[in-house]
Design a protein around this motif. Structure first.
Motif, PDB file in Angstrom:
ATOM      1  N   ASN A   1      59.442  99.411  46.264  1.00  0.00           N
ATOM      2  CA  ASN A   1      59.152  99.789  47.669  1.00  0.00           C
ATOM      3  C   ASN A   1      60.358 100.449  48.354  1.00  0.00           C
ATOM      4  O   ASN A   1      60.213 101.488  48.979  1.00  0.00           O
ATOM      5  CB  ASN A   1      58.679  98.600  48.525  1.00  0.00           C
ATOM      6  CG  ASN A   1      57.406  97.958  47.973  1.00  0.00           C
ATOM      7  OD1 ASN A   1      56.653  98.605  47.241  1.00  0.00           O
ATOM      8  ND2 ASN A   1      57.181  96.702  48.278  1.00  0.00           N
TER       9      ASN A   1
ATOM     10  N   ARG B   1      50.111  90.828  49.020  1.00  0.00           N
ATOM     11  CA  ARG B   1      49.323  92.065  49.181  1.00  0.00           C
ATOM     12  C   ARG B   1      48.090  91.784  50.046  1.00  0.00           C
ATOM     13  O   ARG B   1      47.648  92.633  50.811  1.00  0.00           O
ATOM     14  CB  ARG B   1      48.880  92.628  47.831  1.00  0.00           C
ATOM     15  CG  ARG B   1      50.016  93.149  46.982  1.00  0.00           C
ATOM     16  CD  ARG B   1      49.517  93.744  45.675  1.00  0.00           C
ATOM     17  NE  ARG B   1      49.002  95.098  45.828  1.00  0.00           N
ATOM     18  CZ  ARG B   1      49.748  96.201  45.809  1.00  0.00           C
ATOM     19  NH1 ARG B   1      51.043  96.131  45.628  1.00  0.00           N
ATOM     20  NH2 ARG B   1      49.190  97.381  45.959  1.00  0.00           N
TER      21      ARG B   1
ATOM     22  N   ASP C   1      54.744 100.836  47.206  1.00  0.00           N
ATOM     23  CA  ASP C   1      53.936 101.074  45.997  1.00  0.00           C
ATOM     24  C   ASP C   1      54.307 102.340  45.213  1.00  0.00           C
ATOM     25  O   ASP C   1      53.671 102.609  44.196  1.00  0.00           O
ATOM     26  CB  ASP C   1      52.429 101.105  46.314  1.00  0.00           C
ATOM     27  CG  ASP C   1      51.772  99.753  46.052  1.00  0.00           C
ATOM     28  OD1 ASP C   1      52.487  98.784  45.741  1.00  0.00           O
ATOM     29  OD2 ASP C   1      50.537  99.674  46.145  1.00  0.00           O
TER      30      ASP C   1
ATOM     31  N   ASP D   1      55.461 100.752  40.587  1.00  0.00           N
ATOM     32  CA  ASP D   1      56.761 101.007  41.222  1.00  0.00           C
ATOM     33  C   ASP D   1      57.874 100.091  40.724  1.00  0.00           C
ATOM     34  O   ASP D   1      59.053 100.381  40.968  1.00  0.00           O
ATOM     35  CB  ASP D   1      56.662 101.023  42.749  1.00  0.00           C
ATOM     36  CG  ASP D   1      55.990  99.803  43.347  1.00  0.00           C
ATOM     37  OD1 ASP D   1      55.247  99.104  42.637  1.00  0.00           O
ATOM     38  OD2 ASP D   1      56.198  99.553  44.543  1.00  0.00           O
TER      39      ASP D   1
ATOM     40  N   ARG E   1      55.033  91.177  55.976  1.00  0.00           N
ATOM     41  CA  ARG E   1      55.592  90.352  54.906  1.00  0.00           C
ATOM     42  C   ARG E   1      56.853  89.596  55.300  1.00  0.00           C
ATOM     43  O   ARG E   1      57.163  88.567  54.713  1.00  0.00           O
ATOM     44  CB  ARG E   1      55.906  91.247  53.695  1.00  0.00           C
ATOM     45  CG  ARG E   1      54.656  91.629  52.943  1.00  0.00           C
ATOM     46  CD  ARG E   1      55.039  92.343  51.685  1.00  0.00           C
ATOM     47  NE  ARG E   1      53.907  92.520  50.802  1.00  0.00           N
ATOM     48  CZ  ARG E   1      53.944  93.276  49.728  1.00  0.00           C
ATOM     49  NH1 ARG E   1      55.054  93.920  49.402  1.00  0.00           N
ATOM     50  NH2 ARG E   1      52.884  93.383  48.954  1.00  0.00           N
TER      51      ARG E   1
ATOM     52  N   HIS F   1      49.726  99.005  39.921  1.00  0.00           N
ATOM     53  CA  HIS F   1      50.789  99.783  40.557  1.00  0.00           C
ATOM     54  C   HIS F   1      51.981  99.810  39.603  1.00  0.00           C
ATOM     55  O   HIS F   1      52.108  98.952  38.727  1.00  0.00           O
ATOM     56  CB  HIS F   1      51.171  99.218  41.933  1.00  0.00           C
ATOM     57  CG  HIS F   1      51.653  97.813  41.885  1.00  0.00           C
ATOM     58  ND1 HIS F   1      52.972  97.491  41.776  1.00  0.00           N
ATOM     59  CD2 HIS F   1      50.997  96.647  41.888  1.00  0.00           C
ATOM     60  CE1 HIS F   1      53.102  96.188  41.726  1.00  0.00           C
ATOM     61  NE2 HIS F   1      51.917  95.647  41.790  1.00  0.00           N
TER      62      HIS F   1
HETATM   63  N1  HSE Z   1      54.666  97.560  45.428  1.00  0.00           N
HETATM   64  C1  HSE Z   1      54.407  96.209  45.038  1.00  0.00           C
HETATM   65  C2  HSE Z   1      54.134  95.387  46.277  1.00  0.00           C
HETATM   66  C3  HSE Z   1      55.590  95.671  44.313  1.00  0.00           C
HETATM   67  O1  HSE Z   1      54.956  95.470  47.189  1.00  0.00           O
HETATM   68  O2  HSE Z   1      53.144  94.689  46.344  1.00  0.00           O
HETATM   69  C4  HSE Z   1      55.475  94.231  43.905  1.00  0.00           C
HETATM   70  O3  HSE Z   1      54.913  94.100  42.658  1.00  0.00           O
END
Ligand code: HSE
Length: 306
Positions: A14, A185, A20, A138, A232, A136
């Protein structure tokens, strides 16, 4: 060659404004794995040290990505996998990604490298999806390619390598609590206000430009996340204090590492990264929550043979 030992690195996904799609690779922190060719067909996980994870290949992140590659390659042999896990699951520094890429990287080497890095990432996505309930890449892409990577698209999978400024250091604090990626998420909004989207893509574009031109001032101005962090950050104890202390002690920027609870800061130069480490440590020392702190350069090599 019938056996290979590899180092599979931790990663930060991120990177504030690149939810992502953006990630970078860490030095020194990672898992070790041994992959062995066997006459017995199939994928068999024979050893796991460090954390309590399933041995059944279908239930294990490393096993699922290995099975994806095994079904595509149809090799005339099987593989045993030993996992020496150092990265705590649910830490926010790419624990599942390290497992997912380790098995496919090792198998690819033992098969004479039939697959490209992008193809390996494609197999590893299957393993990552087991852990996070979503495809994903990343964390996977920087673990395989090293440096900073941008996942331009998942279908078809397209990965861009972004240059890493020479003097960039990451300080990462890992509070010893677990946050499941699937859960962090689930709390995110499905839609975002247009003004927030504009701010985010402005920051993201300028961050990429800053990385390309080693413009630390621009990197500093770009490391902001107005979309994901507000949701978050509530899951991470003392997040705002750690972030503010990092910024006040010279960090270019700070944010949630992946889905947390780890928090990363980027700094220009080792000296600044050390100051940030001291500041993060001070905040967390007063909380009673145990933690680990790491300083690393950006690892431009990625996963490697030991
Ligand atoms: N891009 C993902 C998220 C990374 O932030 O949910 C964590 O696996």
């Amino acid at each position: 060659m019938n056996e290979i030992k590899i180092f599979s690195p931790a990663t930060v996904a991120n990177v504030a404004c690149g939810f992502d799609v953006l990630g970078f690779c860490l030095d020194n922190i990672g898992d070790e794995m041994v992959i062995r060719k066997t006459d017995k067909k199939g994928i068999h996980i024979t050893k796991i040290e460090g954390f309590d994870l399933p041995f059944e290949a279908e239930l294990n992140v490393a096993g699922v990505s290995a099975l994806a590659m095994y079904e595509a390659a149809k090799p005339d042999c099987g593989f045993e996998i030993e996992i020496y896990k150092n990265i705590k699951p649910g830490s926010g520094i790419g624990s599942s990604a390290a497992s997912a890429v380790g098995s496919v990287f090792g198998m690819n080497e033992l098969l004479g490298k039939p697959y490209s890095k992008t193809e390996l990432t494609q197999f590893a996505i299957k393993g990552e999806a087991l852990a996070s309930k979503c495809e994903h890449a990343d964390n996977l892409a920087p673990a395989i390619f090293g440096g900073f990577t941008l996942v331009k698209s998942i279908t078809p999978l397209e990965i861009l390598e972004i240059p890493s400024p020479e003097d960039l250091y990451a300080t990462i604090i890992h509070p010893q609590i677990e946050i499941k990626t699937s859960e962090s998420r689930a709390i995110l909004p499905k839609e975002v206000p247009l003004q927030d989207a504009i701010t985010q893509w402005s920051n993201f574009g300028s961050l990429i430009h800053g990385l390309h031109t080693s413009d630390y001032n621009l990197i500093q101005k770009s490391l902001h996340d107005v979309i994901v962090e507000p949701y978050r950050s509530k899951l991470i104890p003392h997040y705002n204090e750690v972030k503010q202390a990092s910024l006040q002690n010279g960090a270019l920027g700070a944010g949630i590492s992946g889905s947390g609870p780890s928090i990363f800061a980027l700094s220009k130069g080792l000296e600044n990264a050390e100051k940030v480490k001291g500041a993060m440590k001070k905040v967390y020392s007063e909380t009673g929550i145990t933690f680990e702190i790491h300083i690393t350069k950006i690892n431009t090599e990625g996963i490697k043979i030991l």
